[in-house]
Motif scaffolding. Sequence first.
Motif, PDB file in Angstrom:
ATOM      1  N   LEU A  86     -49.303 -65.487 -23.414  1.00  0.00           N
ATOM      2  CA  LEU A  86     -48.451 -66.225 -23.892  1.00  0.00           C
ATOM      3  C   LEU A  86     -49.913 -67.481 -24.133  1.00  0.00           C
ATOM      4  O   LEU A  86     -49.900 -68.498 -25.801  1.00  0.00           O
ATOM      5  CB  LEU A  86     -47.284 -67.402 -23.064  1.00  0.00           C
ATOM      6  N   LEU A  87     -50.219 -67.478 -23.557  1.00  0.00           N
ATOM      7  CA  LEU A  87     -50.824 -69.234 -23.133  1.00  0.00           C
ATOM      8  C   LEU A  87     -52.831 -68.427 -22.949  1.00  0.00           C
ATOM      9  O   LEU A  87     -53.654 -69.146 -23.439  1.00  0.00           O
ATOM     10  CB  LEU A  87     -50.828 -69.816 -21.642  1.00  0.00           C
ATOM     11  N   GLY A  88     -53.061 -67.352 -22.483  1.00  0.00           N
ATOM     12  CA  GLY A  88     -54.058 -67.330 -22.430  1.00  0.00           C
ATOM     13  C   GLY A  88     -55.393 -67.037 -24.338  1.00  0.00           C
ATOM     14  O   GLY A  88     -56.114 -66.767 -23.932  1.00  0.00           O
ATOM     15  N   ARG A 104     -56.400 -67.728 -27.907  1.00  0.00           N
ATOM     16  CA  ARG A 104     -57.098 -68.936 -28.575  1.00  0.00           C
ATOM     17  C   ARG A 104     -55.499 -69.988 -28.809  1.00  0.00           C
ATOM     18  O   ARG A 104     -55.048 -69.362 -29.445  1.00  0.00           O
ATOM     19  CB  ARG A 104     -57.735 -68.762 -29.582  1.00  0.00           C
ATOM     20  N   ARG A 105     -56.377 -71.519 -29.463  1.00  0.00           N
ATOM     21  CA  ARG A 105     -55.548 -71.806 -29.470  1.00  0.00           C
ATOM     22  C   ARG A 105     -54.843 -72.373 -30.962  1.00  0.00           C
ATOM     23  O   ARG A 105     -55.586 -71.776 -31.833  1.00  0.00           O
ATOM     24  CB  ARG A 105     -55.515 -73.978 -28.775  1.00  0.00           C
ATOM     25  N   ARG A 106     -53.077 -71.820 -31.272  1.00  0.00           N
ATOM     26  CA  ARG A 106     -53.286 -71.847 -32.549  1.00  0.00           C
ATOM     27  C   ARG A 106     -53.099 -73.816 -33.288  1.00  0.00           C
ATOM     28  O   ARG A 106     -52.547 -74.384 -32.093  1.00  0.00           O
ATOM     29  CB  ARG A 106     -52.205 -71.124 -32.725  1.00  0.00           C
ATOM     30  N   THR A 161     -51.187 -76.373 -34.451  1.00  0.00           N
ATOM     31  CA  THR A 161     -49.762 -77.331 -33.951  1.00  0.00           C
ATOM     32  C   THR A 161     -49.242 -76.987 -35.552  1.00  0.00           C
ATOM     33  O   THR A 161     -50.038 -77.294 -36.253  1.00  0.00           O
ATOM     34  CB  THR A 161     -49.522 -78.458 -33.379  1.00  0.00           C
ATOM     35  N   ALA A 162     -48.292 -77.094 -35.925  1.00  0.00           N
ATOM     36  CA  ALA A 162     -47.015 -77.735 -37.065  1.00  0.00           C
ATOM     37  C   ALA A 162     -48.174 -78.635 -38.126  1.00  0.00           C
ATOM     38  O   ALA A 162     -47.439 -78.649 -38.619  1.00  0.00           O
ATOM     39  CB  ALA A 162     -45.841 -77.950 -37.318  1.00  0.00           C
ATOM     40  N   GLU A 207     -50.733 -80.005 -37.169  1.00  0.00           N
ATOM     41  CA  GLU A 207     -52.387 -80.254 -38.028  1.00  0.00           C
ATOM     42  C   GLU A 207     -52.409 -79.434 -39.224  1.00  0.00           C
ATOM     43  O   GLU A 207     -52.812 -78.640 -39.968  1.00  0.00           O
ATOM     44  CB  GLU A 207     -53.140 -79.520 -36.782  1.00  0.00           C
TER      45      GLU A 207
END
Lengths: 191, 139, 118
Positions: A171-173, A175-177, A179-180, A182
């Motif tokens: 879930l967190l490892g 790459r960062r997606r 946000t809505a 952005e």
Amino acid sequence: MIDVVINVTLLAFLAITAVAIVRMTNLFAIIMLYGIFSFLSAAMFVVMDAADVAFTEAAVGAGISTVLMLATMALTKDHEEKRPAGHRPWLPLAVVIVTGAALVYGTMDIPAFGDVDAPAQSHVAPYYIEKSIVDTGVPNMVTAVLASYRGFDTLGEVVVIFTAGIAVLLLLGGRRRKTAAENRGGEGNDT
Amino acid sequence: MTHNLVLRVVSKTLIPLIIMFALYVQFHGDFGPGGGFQAGVIMSAAIILYTLVFGLDAAERVMPPMALRILASLGVLLYGGVGVATLVMGGNYLNYTVLASTQIAGQHLGILLVELGVGITVFAVMLIIFFAFAGRGRR
Amino acid sequence: MDFIIGHYNYWIVIVLMMVGFYTVINRGNLVKKIIGLNIFQVSVFLLYISIGTVSGGAAPIATEGVELYSNPLPHVLILTAIVVGVATTALGLALVVRIKEAYGTIEEDEIHKCDHTL
């Protein structure tokens, strides 16, 4: 007599802390109160002769859980619970009171706290208490039951922890997606 | 927090003590309160303290994420492996009596190994979870 | 009086359980809901340990000259449950972080609103 007084006081503190957690809206204060709640429950476990459990609760509940909750708070940048206008808590309150009343009715038949002859004390436990030192040579019965008599059970628990670790990594490892918020600005390229 | 002198000095003296306490809890769990679950959590608390004071990059040099993933699997494998070993040596799954010549010695060895497996897995998984949360905040 | 002292533990456990339950079903902040779940969880731990307590008993570590011990079985069950509990809490918090990234909020009714406008 003194242990009854300690018992009553600690449990009253626990209940007060829990109610305070529900009534508060500042998340930081709630998380800190949860740490206090964990410590109080650890003290309660010591009073009830469960040294191993108290040890674990103090390390896990007050240590790791609190750190993880603070990390979540930092990540979500949300410090205050918003109470929507016109929201009535009556329905959940009614459900809770009815359930609680049914449960209290159920306690009427439970053997009293600390009863030596309670059914829970008379089936498997005497075997563990008498035989664990003979069978395993380990004085700490909790360790003997945990690792030897119920080793299969503990294997399952370890696998559950391992799986939870993998799930958090999934879930967190990565790459960062975006946000809505952005996404609305630029093109929505999901990775 | 990297420039706070008091925190740096105090945590530098505390971390070895915490690790030693964790090892004590791990290997003294047969005789007093303790065992793999508690030891793993206390050990990971030492590294979490290190991360909070010295930063995530320094902590990931001490405990590389890949090593943690290997450790987490290794703990479960050690636990399951003890079971397989007892099977091979002619006992039931996780019946440690067959591990050594006498029952007491076999049980002692089995419990020690199994608790070690639990401790390693709990330590690694707690750190994996914490690093996942901490790494999420870093862009 | 004996009846009240003998059942006080169970009643407080139920109060804690209901406080946790209320936090979970009352609409609100998702982090607070997870704390509610944790309170519920601790109340179950207290219930088990209360059932296993023997008055006048010692902690279940074999010592010379001690005859009466508390029941070790609930301790074993709860010991593992606590560590599994923190692992599942972490999983829940990870989901909260992902919800925040997808919806931009962790308030439940705002998430519902987002779902309806889509």
